[in-house]
Each structure stands twice: as C-alpha cells, then as structure tokens.
Design an enzyme around this catalytic site. Sequence first.
Site, short mmCIF file in Angstrom:
data_model
loop_
_atom_site.label_atom_id
_atom_site.label_comp_id
_atom_site.label_asym_id
_atom_site.label_seq_id
_atom_site.Cartn_x
_atom_site.Cartn_y
_atom_site.Cartn_z
N PHE A 1 0.85 -1.19 0.00
CA PHE A 1 0.00 0.00 0.00
C PHE A 1 0.88 1.24 0.00
O PHE A 1 1.77 1.39 0.84
CB PHE A 1 -0.91 0.02 1.23
CG PHE A 1 -2.08 -0.93 1.14
CD1 PHE A 1 -2.14 -1.91 0.17
CD2 PHE A 1 -3.12 -0.84 2.04
CE1 PHE A 1 -3.22 -2.78 0.09
CE2 PHE A 1 -4.21 -1.69 1.99
CZ PHE A 1 -4.26 -2.67 1.00
N GLU A 2 0.62 2.14 -0.93
CA GLU A 2 1.42 3.35 -1.09
C GLU A 2 0.51 4.56 -1.20
O GLU A 2 -0.71 4.45 -1.06
CB GLU A 2 2.33 3.21 -2.32
CG GLU A 2 3.25 2.00 -2.24
CD GLU A 2 4.13 1.83 -3.47
OE1 GLU A 2 4.20 2.79 -4.28
OE2 GLU A 2 4.72 0.76 -3.63
N GLY A 3 1.10 5.72 -1.49
CA GLY A 3 0.30 6.92 -1.70
C GLY A 3 -0.57 7.25 -0.51
O GLY A 3 -0.11 7.43 0.61
#
Length: 398
Positions: free
Chosen positions: A182-184
């Site tokens: 999971f990024e951003g």
Amino acid sequence: MSPARPRRLRGRGPRLRTAAAVFALAASAALTVPAAAAPAPHRAADAPRAAAGASGSAALPEHALVGYLHTSFANGSGYTRLADVPDDWDIIDLAFGEPTSATSGDIRFGLCPQSECPDVESEEEFKAAVAEKQAQGKKVLLSIGGQNGQVRLTTTQARDTFVSSVSSIIDKYGLDGLDIDFEGHSLSLDPDDTDFRNPTTPVIVNLISAIESLKAKYGDDFTLTMAPETFFVQLGHQRYGPGPNGGDARAGAYLPVIHALRDDLTLLHVQDYNSGPIMGLDGQYHQMGSADFHIAMTDMLLAGFPVAGDADDADNVFPALPPEKVAIGMPATSQAGNGYVPPGEVNTALDCLTKGTDCGSYQPHGTWPALRGLMAWSVNWDRFNDWEFSKNFTAYFG
C-alpha cells in the site's frame, strides 16, 4: 480497472511526491532523539517474539531473495514470464492486484494484455508456472497496491469485499499468500489516533481485520509480506500521524498494521528507496543511495524505536522485529528507482548487519546473522541489467 494503464516505473509520479513529503517533514522536524534513547535489541518486555518458523517462514531458506514480477502491466524493463524467473528468487510477488475504486475493497488481478505484452503466457501456462515454482520450494504471492493501486478500506463492507475478492484470486491461481504494498494515500491516521498499539482509524482497523481473516482462512502456511515505504515506517520515529501541528497523516501509518500482525507476518521488506532523509537512532539524518542508509534503516527495525520522538515513554516504543522476519528492499538497477546502490555497497550493508564489520560511521545496536535477506524492485529490472542483483545475492550468501 483499465488495462491501458500508464507505464509504471517504480519511483515515478506519486512515489516521488511521497519522497518529497518525507524530505519536507524530516527537514522541518525539531525532534532529535539521541542514540541512547534506542531500546536494546529484541526487548523481551515489548511484545512476544514470534517464533522464527511461524507464519510461513519455516519453508523459506535461511536467506531469501524476494522480487516483484511485473505480471499485469508492461514498462521499459520488458515482460518476463513467471516460468522464466530464475531459481535465485525465493518469493515472487505478482504485481499488482488493484481495486476497482479506492474505497471498494474489490481487488482485481489479471495477466498483462497481449497488446502491451506480446510475450505474455496463457492463463493455463501461468497456473502451471505457479505450480512448478511451488514444487521447487518457491512462494508465489499476490501483491496488492503499488504506485497506482490505492486501497482505502473505509467501511466494513469494503473490508469484507477485500477478503472475498483476494481469496478468489488466491484460489484461482493457487497462490501461497499476500504481499501488502500500500502506497500513496492508502493508509493514513485520524487526528485522534495517536497510539500505534491501539489504532482506531477505520482504514487501519479494517485492513488489520481483513488480513487476520485471510490468515485464519488459509492457516499457518499462509505467507504474508509487506513492502511499505520509509515514510510509513521509520519516519514514525519522528512524526506519527498528523500530530498537534497538523502534519502529514500518513507519517508512520504502517506501524499499527505491522505491530498488530507481527506474529502473522512472514517478512517485512521496507523500500529503502525513493525516500527523503530519515533520522536514525543516532539522531542523524541518513540519505538513501549508500550502505549507510540501509544499515541505519534496518537497524531501526531490528532494535526497535521510540515513536513520535517520545523517548521518555517506555510503552511508546515500536518493538524490534526478529531478524528472520526482515529483509532490505532495494532497486535492482538505477532505472528501477532512486536510491540504487551497486553490489559493493549492498555487501557492505550486509557485512555490517550480519557480521558487525565494515559499518562505517553508523554503529548498529546489534549483529544479526539471521537477517532474512533482500527484496528487489524488480525481477524484470534485474533481468534488464543482466541479473546483477540476484547474482550478487547468490554469490554473497552461497
């Protein structure tokens, strides 16, 4: 999910904005915590230490190489069939499963369209390759998220949809487990959520619950890995969530997820790249692109660290992870992401962390010969660079 997505170069677009945010936070932080504030490695009072062989780790080699395989998209590194991934790679993360919308929880995954990847295998060939890799003792995981795949489980309905859709993909292809990339803006903390041990933010609580459900469904052999950026982990040493001054709500937001799932976790491989300067346990800022950065960032995971600069509260320490559950994330080439280091620097970091030699100016809080290994973005980029990264790993560990 549109198959005609932009070409992905890990570290471009949103990733660089995240790194810039880290830099801004680090540069403006007034908090400094001296090295003396760091806890001793593996403090028994912090939390029960998971057995080294738990949560899928038992089937891994003593030192493991993890790599992401560009399965659902094409970019400048070229398409690589799963069957053509060399035996050096022990865990293969299929990139990426993505949601139909940021808050739906409905994860979809498919092979790269032939229009983008002329050499893509058929689904039957792909499933056969999964089974063959597993027969060789490899783990093949579904990686969810990435640069473009924002996942925010804001409701229990989204949580339940996440569990059912991920289960369907795992069952369809016969996969070994899940990688959370999971990024951003996928993870963030509410203003009043200040205790990583007892999170209250829905996107955090629902993600933990979803992964616990998947673990319960598939049992002890379920392999769970995570690949957060430094922004979401080590930056939590300085800032945790928005704080009283309204900082970035994503700072340290992975910490409650890692902590809640540490007994179920097979491997954590933080991305030591596309990062701004991060303060280590020595109270100094460390820059990516050298052995020093990998040593300092990994030492934080293996020694534990005070959260949000609070060195006076012994209960506010993120506990050390066992070295068997930690690998170091690196770009396989200079094209793969900012922060690439050549093989000599990789080996220097490994020598320091596993042997206590050649540590340079940063002295870690222990020596960990059981450090699990390395993660690379990506298998494809390593192939593009004549397998430099994986060849060096194999030569180092034998």
